[in-house]
Design a protein around this motif. Structure first.
Motif, PDB file in Angstrom:
ATOM      1  N   TYR A 196      24.593 -68.375 -62.153  1.00  0.00           N
ATOM      2  CA  TYR A 196      23.384 -67.936 -61.458  1.00  0.00           C
ATOM      3  C   TYR A 196      22.358 -67.421 -62.460  1.00  0.00           C
ATOM      4  O   TYR A 196      21.170 -67.734 -62.368  1.00  0.00           O
ATOM      5  CB  TYR A 196      23.712 -66.831 -60.443  1.00  0.00           C
ATOM      6  CG  TYR A 196      24.496 -67.263 -59.230  1.00  0.00           C
ATOM      7  CD1 TYR A 196      24.971 -68.563 -59.070  1.00  0.00           C
ATOM      8  CD2 TYR A 196      24.791 -66.352 -58.230  1.00  0.00           C
ATOM      9  CE1 TYR A 196      25.699 -68.928 -57.941  1.00  0.00           C
ATOM     10  CE2 TYR A 196      25.511 -66.716 -57.102  1.00  0.00           C
ATOM     11  CZ  TYR A 196      25.959 -68.000 -56.964  1.00  0.00           C
ATOM     12  OH  TYR A 196      26.672 -68.354 -55.850  1.00  0.00           O
ATOM     13  N   SER A 241      19.765 -62.640 -57.345  1.00  0.00           N
ATOM     14  CA  SER A 241      19.295 -61.325 -57.812  1.00  0.00           C
ATOM     15  C   SER A 241      20.453 -60.361 -58.007  1.00  0.00           C
ATOM     16  O   SER A 241      20.504 -59.640 -59.014  1.00  0.00           O
ATOM     17  CB  SER A 241      18.303 -60.728 -56.815  1.00  0.00           C
ATOM     18  OG  SER A 241      17.118 -61.472 -56.779  1.00  0.00           O
ATOM     19  N   ASN A 246      21.514 -73.938 -53.946  1.00  0.00           N
ATOM     20  CA  ASN A 246      21.774 -73.896 -52.498  1.00  0.00           C
ATOM     21  C   ASN A 246      22.427 -72.590 -52.044  1.00  0.00           C
ATOM     22  O   ASN A 246      23.415 -72.588 -51.306  1.00  0.00           O
ATOM     23  CB  ASN A 246      22.636 -75.075 -52.050  1.00  0.00           C
ATOM     24  CG  ASN A 246      21.832 -76.329 -51.858  1.00  0.00           C
ATOM     25  OD1 ASN A 246      20.634 -76.268 -51.598  1.00  0.00           O
ATOM     26  ND2 ASN A 246      22.472 -77.459 -51.981  1.00  0.00           N
ATOM     27  N   ILE A 247      21.887 -71.497 -52.543  1.00  0.00           N
ATOM     28  CA  ILE A 247      22.365 -70.177 -52.145  1.00  0.00           C
ATOM     29  C   ILE A 247      21.153 -69.310 -51.839  1.00  0.00           C
ATOM     30  O   ILE A 247      20.015 -69.733 -52.033  1.00  0.00           O
ATOM     31  CB  ILE A 247      23.230 -69.520 -53.252  1.00  0.00           C
ATOM     32  CG1 ILE A 247      22.427 -69.399 -54.551  1.00  0.00           C
ATOM     33  CG2 ILE A 247      24.507 -70.304 -53.482  1.00  0.00           C
ATOM     34  CD1 ILE A 247      23.092 -68.536 -55.583  1.00  0.00           C
ATOM     35  N   SER A 248      21.404 -68.101 -51.389  1.00  0.00           N
ATOM     36  CA  SER A 248      20.286 -67.212 -51.064  1.00  0.00           C
ATOM     37  C   SER A 248      19.720 -66.560 -52.326  1.00  0.00           C
ATOM     38  O   SER A 248      20.436 -66.340 -53.301  1.00  0.00           O
ATOM     39  CB  SER A 248      20.745 -66.136 -50.077  1.00  0.00           C
ATOM     40  OG  SER A 248      21.619 -65.228 -50.708  1.00  0.00           O
ATOM     41  N   GLN A 249      18.452 -66.248 -52.259  1.00  0.00           N
ATOM     42  CA  GLN A 249      17.785 -65.583 -53.380  1.00  0.00           C
ATOM     43  C   GLN A 249      18.418 -64.221 -53.667  1.00  0.00           C
ATOM     44  O   GLN A 249      18.625 -63.878 -54.834  1.00  0.00           O
ATOM     45  CB  GLN A 249      16.279 -65.474 -53.079  1.00  0.00           C
ATOM     46  CG  GLN A 249      15.465 -64.791 -54.150  1.00  0.00           C
ATOM     47  CD  GLN A 249      15.380 -63.289 -53.959  1.00  0.00           C
ATOM     48  OE1 GLN A 249      15.520 -62.768 -52.857  1.00  0.00           O
ATOM     49  NE2 GLN A 249      15.166 -62.585 -55.057  1.00  0.00           N
ATOM     50  N   PRO A 250      18.785 -63.436 -52.643  1.00  0.00           N
ATOM     51  CA  PRO A 250      19.437 -62.151 -52.933  1.00  0.00           C
ATOM     52  C   PRO A 250      20.760 -62.305 -53.685  1.00  0.00           C
ATOM     53  O   PRO A 250      21.143 -61.429 -54.458  1.00  0.00           O
ATOM     54  CB  PRO A 250      19.651 -61.524 -51.550  1.00  0.00           C
ATOM     55  CG  PRO A 250      18.562 -62.123 -50.714  1.00  0.00           C
ATOM     56  CD  PRO A 250      18.441 -63.543 -51.211  1.00  0.00           C
ATOM     57  N   SER A 251      21.455 -63.425 -53.488  1.00  0.00           N
ATOM     58  CA  SER A 251      22.718 -63.652 -54.216  1.00  0.00           C
ATOM     59  C   SER A 251      22.466 -63.797 -55.709  1.00  0.00           C
ATOM     60  O   SER A 251      23.216 -63.270 -56.533  1.00  0.00           O
ATOM     61  CB  SER A 251      23.428 -64.904 -53.690  1.00  0.00           C
ATOM     62  OG  SER A 251      23.820 -64.724 -52.354  1.00  0.00           O
ATOM     63  N   ALA A 276      17.917 -70.128 -56.741  1.00  0.00           N
ATOM     64  CA  ALA A 276      18.574 -70.104 -55.430  1.00  0.00           C
ATOM     65  C   ALA A 276      18.420 -71.448 -54.735  1.00  0.00           C
ATOM     66  O   ALA A 276      19.374 -71.984 -54.167  1.00  0.00           O
ATOM     67  CB  ALA A 276      17.985 -68.986 -54.570  1.00  0.00           C
ATOM     68  N   ARG A 277      17.236 -72.010 -54.803  1.00  0.00           N
ATOM     69  CA  ARG A 277      16.988 -73.320 -54.192  1.00  0.00           C
ATOM     70  C   ARG A 277      17.858 -74.391 -54.842  1.00  0.00           C
ATOM     71  O   ARG A 277      18.484 -75.197 -54.164  1.00  0.00           O
ATOM     72  CB  ARG A 277      15.515 -73.661 -54.343  1.00  0.00           C
ATOM     73  CG  ARG A 277      14.936 -74.410 -53.169  1.00  0.00           C
ATOM     74  CD  ARG A 277      13.445 -74.556 -53.295  1.00  0.00           C
ATOM     75  NE  ARG A 277      12.915 -73.254 -53.695  1.00  0.00           N
ATOM     76  CZ  ARG A 277      11.761 -73.033 -54.289  1.00  0.00           C
ATOM     77  NH1 ARG A 277      10.967 -73.982 -54.552  1.00  0.00           N
ATOM     78  NH2 ARG A 277      11.376 -71.845 -54.645  1.00  0.00           N
ATOM     79  N   THR A 294      14.040 -67.400 -57.249  1.00  0.00           N
ATOM     80  CA  THR A 294      13.884 -68.228 -56.056  1.00  0.00           C
ATOM     81  C   THR A 294      14.191 -69.686 -56.363  1.00  0.00           C
ATOM     82  O   THR A 294      14.884 -70.367 -55.601  1.00  0.00           O
ATOM     83  CB  THR A 294      12.460 -68.090 -55.482  1.00  0.00           C
ATOM     84  OG1 THR A 294      12.212 -66.710 -55.195  1.00  0.00           O
ATOM     85  CG2 THR A 294      12.275 -68.916 -54.226  1.00  0.00           C
TER      86      THR A 294
END
Length: 96
Positions: free
Chosen positions: A10, A35, A28-33, A24-25, A21
């Protein structure tokens, strides 16, 4: 050792893209993950690895550049280990 290869992946993705961002895109995961992974690495090593530029992405600190080099190397070694050992179980085949 409390960090994971996933956290390293990550971090590397975000650093290469200059964007949490964007990473994350791509992953294929969330932006908070993403961060949270970066924050945990920074906490683990007591070092600021990235500079966060509100609405303009991230950039690596000097420590982050050194860490990035080592993280890439470790990820490559893990991938090589996986590739090298993938076929080892095949030696156990045969008739009983």
């Amino acid at each position: 050792m409390a960090f994971t290869l996933q956290q390293l992946r990550y971090f590397v993705a975000a650093a290469e893209l200059g964007s949490v961002t964007g990473a994350a895109r791509e992953l294929n995961i969330s932006q908070p993950s993403v961060s949270a992974a970066i924050r945990k690495l920074e906490d683990q090593f007591s070092a600021q690895l990235v500079l966060r530029h509100h609405a303009q992405g991230i950039s690596l600190t000097a420590a982050g550049r050194r860490f990035m080099s080592q993280a890439r190397s470790l990820i490559a070694q893990a991938q090589a280990l996986e590739s090298d050992t993938r076929g080892l179980g095949g030696d156990l085949g045969g008739n009983l």
